[in-house]
Write an enzyme that holds these catalytic residues in place. Structure first.
Site, mmCIF file in Angstrom:
data_model
loop_
_atom_site.group_PDB
_atom_site.id
_atom_site.type_symbol
_atom_site.label_atom_id
_atom_site.label_comp_id
_atom_site.label_asym_id
_atom_site.label_seq_id
_atom_site.Cartn_x
_atom_site.Cartn_y
_atom_site.Cartn_z
ATOM 1 N N THR A 1 86.395 51.164 -21.250
ATOM 2 C CA THR A 1 86.767 50.855 -22.628
ATOM 3 C C THR A 1 85.895 49.745 -23.199
ATOM 4 O O THR A 1 85.659 48.727 -22.546
ATOM 5 C CB THR A 1 88.246 50.396 -22.670
ATOM 6 O OG1 THR A 1 89.046 51.434 -22.126
ATOM 7 C CG2 THR A 1 88.687 50.105 -24.098
ATOM 8 N N LYS B 1 86.996 51.503 -28.818
ATOM 9 C CA LYS B 1 88.220 51.235 -29.569
ATOM 10 C C LYS B 1 87.878 50.970 -31.029
ATOM 11 O O LYS B 1 87.005 50.137 -31.342
ATOM 12 C CB LYS B 1 88.946 50.018 -28.980
ATOM 13 C CG LYS B 1 89.539 50.275 -27.599
ATOM 14 C CD LYS B 1 90.748 51.205 -27.640
ATOM 15 C CE LYS B 1 91.409 51.295 -26.274
ATOM 16 N NZ LYS B 1 92.576 52.208 -26.273
ATOM 17 N N ASP C 1 88.873 55.814 -29.632
ATOM 18 C CA ASP C 1 90.336 55.696 -29.594
ATOM 19 C C ASP C 1 90.763 54.755 -30.715
ATOM 20 O O ASP C 1 90.508 53.554 -30.656
ATOM 21 C CB ASP C 1 90.808 55.163 -28.234
ATOM 22 C CG ASP C 1 92.334 55.209 -28.109
ATOM 23 O OD1 ASP C 1 93.001 55.629 -29.080
ATOM 24 O OD2 ASP C 1 92.850 54.835 -27.038
ATOM 25 N N GLU D 1 90.620 59.943 -30.103
ATOM 26 C CA GLU D 1 91.970 59.843 -29.539
ATOM 27 C C GLU D 1 92.914 59.171 -30.542
ATOM 28 O O GLU D 1 92.580 58.141 -31.133
ATOM 29 C CB GLU D 1 91.851 59.003 -28.254
ATOM 30 C CG GLU D 1 93.134 58.815 -27.494
ATOM 31 C CD GLU D 1 92.888 58.105 -26.144
ATOM 32 O OE1 GLU D 1 91.744 58.112 -25.644
ATOM 33 O OE2 GLU D 1 93.839 57.539 -25.614
ATOM 34 N N ASP E 1 97.437 60.949 -27.761
ATOM 35 C CA ASP E 1 97.878 59.976 -26.756
ATOM 36 C C ASP E 1 99.313 59.562 -27.103
ATOM 37 O O ASP E 1 100.264 60.147 -26.598
ATOM 38 C CB ASP E 1 96.915 58.779 -26.711
ATOM 39 C CG ASP E 1 97.287 57.769 -25.637
ATOM 40 O OD1 ASP E 1 98.212 58.067 -24.860
ATOM 41 O OD2 ASP E 1 96.684 56.681 -25.568
ATOM 42 N N LYS F 1 99.405 60.159 -19.289
ATOM 43 C CA LYS F 1 99.490 58.857 -18.616
ATOM 44 C C LYS F 1 100.817 58.811 -17.874
ATOM 45 O O LYS F 1 101.864 59.135 -18.465
ATOM 46 C CB LYS F 1 99.477 57.719 -19.642
ATOM 47 C CG LYS F 1 98.158 57.486 -20.336
ATOM 48 C CD LYS F 1 98.321 56.324 -21.302
ATOM 49 C CE LYS F 1 97.076 56.099 -22.118
ATOM 50 N NZ LYS F 1 97.376 55.328 -23.338
#
Ligand SMILES: C[C@H](N)C(=O)N[C@@H](CCC(=O)O)C(=O)O
Ligand SMILES: [Mg+2]
Length: 364
Positions: free
Chosen positions: A135, A162, A190, A218, A243, A267
């Protein structure tokens, strides 16, 4: 092998650098560790982070849910009765997915130890090496570009960028990173629910028109906004991944039927553990939908469990975001899953293979 007790500890590990998303900034991993004891002396380990902004779970809620609702149902149960135990865990309380996940991980660890086999082999086998992304926290553009170049130099071939803060700056962030690492790394975005549906279509169209190739985006919009997810999925070329929009198997079926996303991020902390993660992978396979396996801010206890699952389901879990251990300043676990930069490899020892966890603070 009978369950005799469930104990708790805290594990605190600083991150190498602050983890910044559209939802929060975090400087250390602080997770609840669950220790399941048995009459044979075998011990199973599980872990739960308190990701309140995504799952609603806090340290207090995780510990209380296990102590008062899950543990009383499990004492005296035989580890060999795996399906009965996971059914008891899932039925013990609604929601509280991280608490359920931590206990299930420890139970699967014990189940695989019972048969003297690595967990991934019990789950169906596979090639015990996978490759994770890393990330890149949302930050000033120059910092994100530098972090991306550093990650590529460390051998990461996929970067999870991100975004989700300010739409105009987000577009510039992604363009700058793409220009810096084009041909060396694949980019996935994301937004952690930070955009509106119209903003997402605007940003992704701008990026596509500018020639920026993205592997996926995402959770562009709020988790509850399935109409928004569908709106985006129908209008952009970039594959959309759910997600925060999907936790359990039922939500995955609804989302797939609605065609509200192209890919599902599984997850353990959203599914409530391994049993539902397997169900989701099987549902996705049935509908010919690919999955990613992801994590929260977790160490190599619960991420090891996710890695075992990813190996066993690699035909449908084709994308891996298991960078929790790589984000930590050190690995507190001596175990059979090795986190070496982008490469995650599993050795041939029983269960999760956890031999020692350094720095555990036992709770009463
Ligand atoms: C750590 C992982 N790469 C990640 O980004 N996980 C979550 C966010 C986790 C958190 O806020 O603790 C995600 O949104 O995918
Ligand atoms: Mg996410």
């Amino acid at each position: 092998m009978k369950i005799t007790d469930i104990k708790f500890a805290m594990l605190r590990v600083p991150l190498k650098t602050p983890f910044k998303t559209a939802l929060r900034t975090v400087e250390k991993v602080e997770d609840v560790i669950v220790i399941v004891e048995t009459d044979t002396g075998h011990v199973g380990y599980g872990e739960a982070p308190a990701t309140a902004v995504i799952t609603g779970d806090t340290h207090g809620s995780i510990i209380e849910a296990i102590k008062t609702m899950i543990k009383p149902k499990l004492i005296g149960e035989e580890i060999e009765d795996l399906n009965r135990i996971t059914h008891l865990i899932q039925g013990s309380i609604v929601k509280n997915y991280s608490a359920k996940a931590a206990v299930e991980i420890a139970i699967y660890d014990l189940f695989a130890q019972r048969y003297n086999t690595p967990l991934y082999k019990i789950l169906g086998g596979g090639e015990p090496t996978i490759s994770t992304d890393i990330t890149i926290s949302v930050d000033y553009i120059d910092k994100m570009v530098k972090d991306s170049i550093d990650a590529v130099n460390q051998g990461f071939e996929t970067l999870k960028i991100k975004v989700g803060k300010d739409i105009g700056v987000d577009i510039e962030r992604v363009k700058a990173i793409y220009a810096a690492v084009e041909g060396k790394a694949l980019l996935r975005l994301d937004a952690n629910q930070g955009w509106t549906a119209k903003e997402a279509v605007y940003a992704l169209t701008k990026l596509e028109d500018a020639g920026v190739r993205l592997e996926l985006v995402e959770q562009p919009v709020k988790g509850y906004d399935l109409e928004g997810m569908k709106y985006i999925t129908e209008r952009v070329h970039t594959p959309v991944m759910a997600d925060e929009s999907t936790f359990g198997p039922k939500e995955v079926i609804d989302l797939i039927k609605m065609r509200a996303a192209d890919i599902i991020n599984i997850k353990l902390m959203k599914t409530g553990g391994i049993s539902n993660a397997i169900r989701i992978a099987d549902i996705a396979e049935t509908f010919d939908v690919q999955c990613m396996i992801g994590c929260m801010l977790e160490t190599s206890i619960s991420v090891a469990a996710a890695a075992h699952l990813a190996v066993a389901k690699s035909h449908v879990i084709t994308k891996v975001d298991l960078d929790g251990p790589s984000l930590c300043a050190f690995d507190p676990v001596v175990g059979n899953v090795k986190f070496n930069g982008a490469e995650i490899s599993i050795e041939n020892t029983p269960g999760l293979g956890i031999k020692e966890i350094k720095g555990l603070e036992m709770l009463r």
